[in-house]
Design an enzyme around this catalytic site. Structure first.
Site, PDB file in Angstrom:
ATOM      1  N   ARG A 134       0.843  -1.185   0.000  1.00  6.77           N
ATOM      2  CA  ARG A 134       0.000   0.000   0.000  1.00  6.77           C
ATOM      3  C   ARG A 134       0.887   1.247   0.000  1.00  6.77           C
ATOM      4  NH1 ARG A 134      -1.837  -3.568   4.016  1.00  6.77           N
ATOM      5  NH2 ARG A 134      -3.919  -4.447   3.633  1.00  6.77           N
ATOM      6  N   LYS A 176      -1.709  -2.670   8.042  1.00  5.10           N
ATOM      7  CA  LYS A 176      -2.859  -2.294   8.856  1.00  5.10           C
ATOM      8  C   LYS A 176      -2.829  -3.053  10.173  1.00  5.10           C
ATOM      9  CE  LYS A 176      -6.077  -0.931   5.198  1.00  5.10           C
ATOM     10  NZ  LYS A 176      -7.401  -1.180   4.578  1.00  5.10           N
ATOM     11  N   HIS A 190      -3.208   2.200  -5.695  1.00  9.46           N
ATOM     12  CA  HIS A 190      -3.942   0.946  -5.493  1.00  9.46           C
ATOM     13  C   HIS A 190      -4.126   0.184  -6.799  1.00  9.46           C
ATOM     14  CE1 HIS A 190      -5.148  -0.380  -1.565  1.00  9.46           C
ATOM     15  NE2 HIS A 190      -6.137  -1.077  -2.082  1.00  9.46           N
ATOM     16  N   ARG A 214      -1.324  -2.031  -6.967  1.00 18.10           N
ATOM     17  CA  ARG A 214      -1.555  -3.158  -6.040  1.00 18.10           C
ATOM     18  C   ARG A 214      -2.479  -4.187  -6.698  1.00 18.10           C
ATOM     19  NH1 ARG A 214      -1.293  -4.503  -0.500  1.00 18.10           N
ATOM     20  NH2 ARG A 214      -3.247  -5.113   0.495  1.00 18.10           N
ATOM     21  N   HIS A 250      -3.618  -9.287   3.613  1.00 16.67           N
ATOM     22  CA  HIS A 250      -5.056  -9.362   3.866  1.00 16.67           C
ATOM     23  C   HIS A 250      -5.345 -10.318   5.018  1.00 16.67           C
ATOM     24  CE1 HIS A 250      -6.216  -8.050  -0.498  1.00 16.67           C
ATOM     25  NE2 HIS A 250      -6.011  -7.020   0.306  1.00 16.67           N
ATOM     26  N   TYR A 297      -9.523 -10.358  -6.604  1.00 17.08           N
ATOM     27  CA  TYR A 297      -8.482 -10.275  -7.625  1.00 17.08           C
ATOM     28  C   TYR A 297      -8.456 -11.495  -8.537  1.00 17.08           C
ATOM     29  CZ  TYR A 297      -6.622  -6.476  -4.778  1.00 17.08           C
ATOM     30  OH  TYR A 297      -6.470  -5.311  -4.076  1.00 17.08           O
TER      31      TYR A 297
END
Length: 298
Positions: free
Chosen positions: A145, A169, A238, A241, A264, A273
């Site tokens: 990110r 995150k 993004h 990404r 994730h 994806y």
């Protein structure tokens, strides 16, 4: 905003490591909510479920997309959850509100030819191109990110293992490998980009003044690359990404591995994806279906 809302945003920044872009969205959602409260003469602390339903109708009356409405409601639900941890008398008026279904969409990505064109643009023998290439290489080679990119320190790069450790995150660290092209671009950048040699901090990516680059600065760099690249019209961090994940899956990488590389928590997040190009679908089909294989051999 009041002090509770400001404390909430600060918690998201410090404890959950939200990017400045995400924090700005949360802040805008709270400001809009406060405007509704003032307009309807309502109080934050006495806001009820029926008021939440009225606010949902208010958002739709402004012709917002379902994805935007969903995010705004999610922001307020999360805010009240936070407030409940500080005050046992607070009730979350959004907890029972039916969450508007998000519109399904396929993530945008670049084809391999488009990526080659972007890299060709930053092949120029200039100081700025050294830095721009590192940004492009890292985002595409690792799928990180933009918030993770701008926080990379020099010591996070491992030239022995050919990879980088990033803080994702929830302040979760993960190691992401990169290839020879990315490694070479980082080495050239550290050796020849003068602003990085004279700065007094450890951040890897810097602007032309030697200051740690911001997320906004990265977006500016990417937009500048696109302007100078024929046949490519739109770019954002993004999208790179998305491209990273799509290209890996198209080349046979399994979903669990891509999930780990992207950082994730849920596999369902990575599942979006799994879209592939028609060309890739046909290639897999011809190589896998028994009768299609026979037809392909004739």
């Amino acid at each position: 905003m009041n002090h509770i809302q400001e404390a909430f945003l600060n918690t998201l920044k410090v404890e959950r490591n939200f990017s400045e872009h995400t924090l700005k969205s949360y802040q805008d959602d709270l400001i809009q909510f406060n405007q509704f409260l003032e307009q309807e003469h309502l109080q934050l602390k006495t806001f009820e479920y029926r008021d939440a339903r009225n606010y949902l109708s208010y958002l739709y009356s402004n012709h917002l997309k379902r994805t935007s409405v969903s995010r705004k409601i999610s922001t307020l639900r999360t805010f009240y959850e936070y407030w409940m941890t500080l005050d046992e008398n607070i009730i979350n008026p959004f907890v029972q509100l039916v969450h508007p279904k998000k519109e399904k969409y396929l993530p945008q990505f670049f084809y391999e030819e488009e990526m080659e064109a972007l890299f060709k643009t930053v092949e120029e023998d200039t100081s700025k191109s050294l830095r721009d290439r590192v940004i492009l290489e890292l985002l595409y080679a690792t799928g990180i990110r933009v918030s993770e990119l701008v926080n990379i320190k020099k010591q996070d790069i491992d030239f022995y293992a050919n990879g980088v450790t990033v803080l994702g995150k929830g302040s979760k660290e993960r190691f992401v490998p990169f290839g020879a092209y990315c490694r070479q671009s980082i080495e050239n950048y550290l050796e020849h980009f003068k602003p990085i040699q004279s700065c007094n901090h450890d951040f890897l990516i810097v602007n032309m003044k030697g200051e740690a680059i911001t997320e906004r600065g990265v977006r500016y760099v990417l937009n500048d690359i696109v302007k100078r690249t024929a046949g490519v019209s739109e770019i954002h961090p993004h999208k790179l990404r998305h491209t990273f994940a799509t290209h890996l899956l198209n080349q046979g990488a399994d979903l669990r591995t891509v999930q780990s590389l992207l950082g994730h928590v849920n596999l369902s997040t990575t599942g979006k994806y799994t879209h592939v190009s028609n060309q890739q679908l046909r290639k897999v089909y011809l190589n896998a279906h028994p009768r299609a294989k026979k037809e392909n051999e004739t």
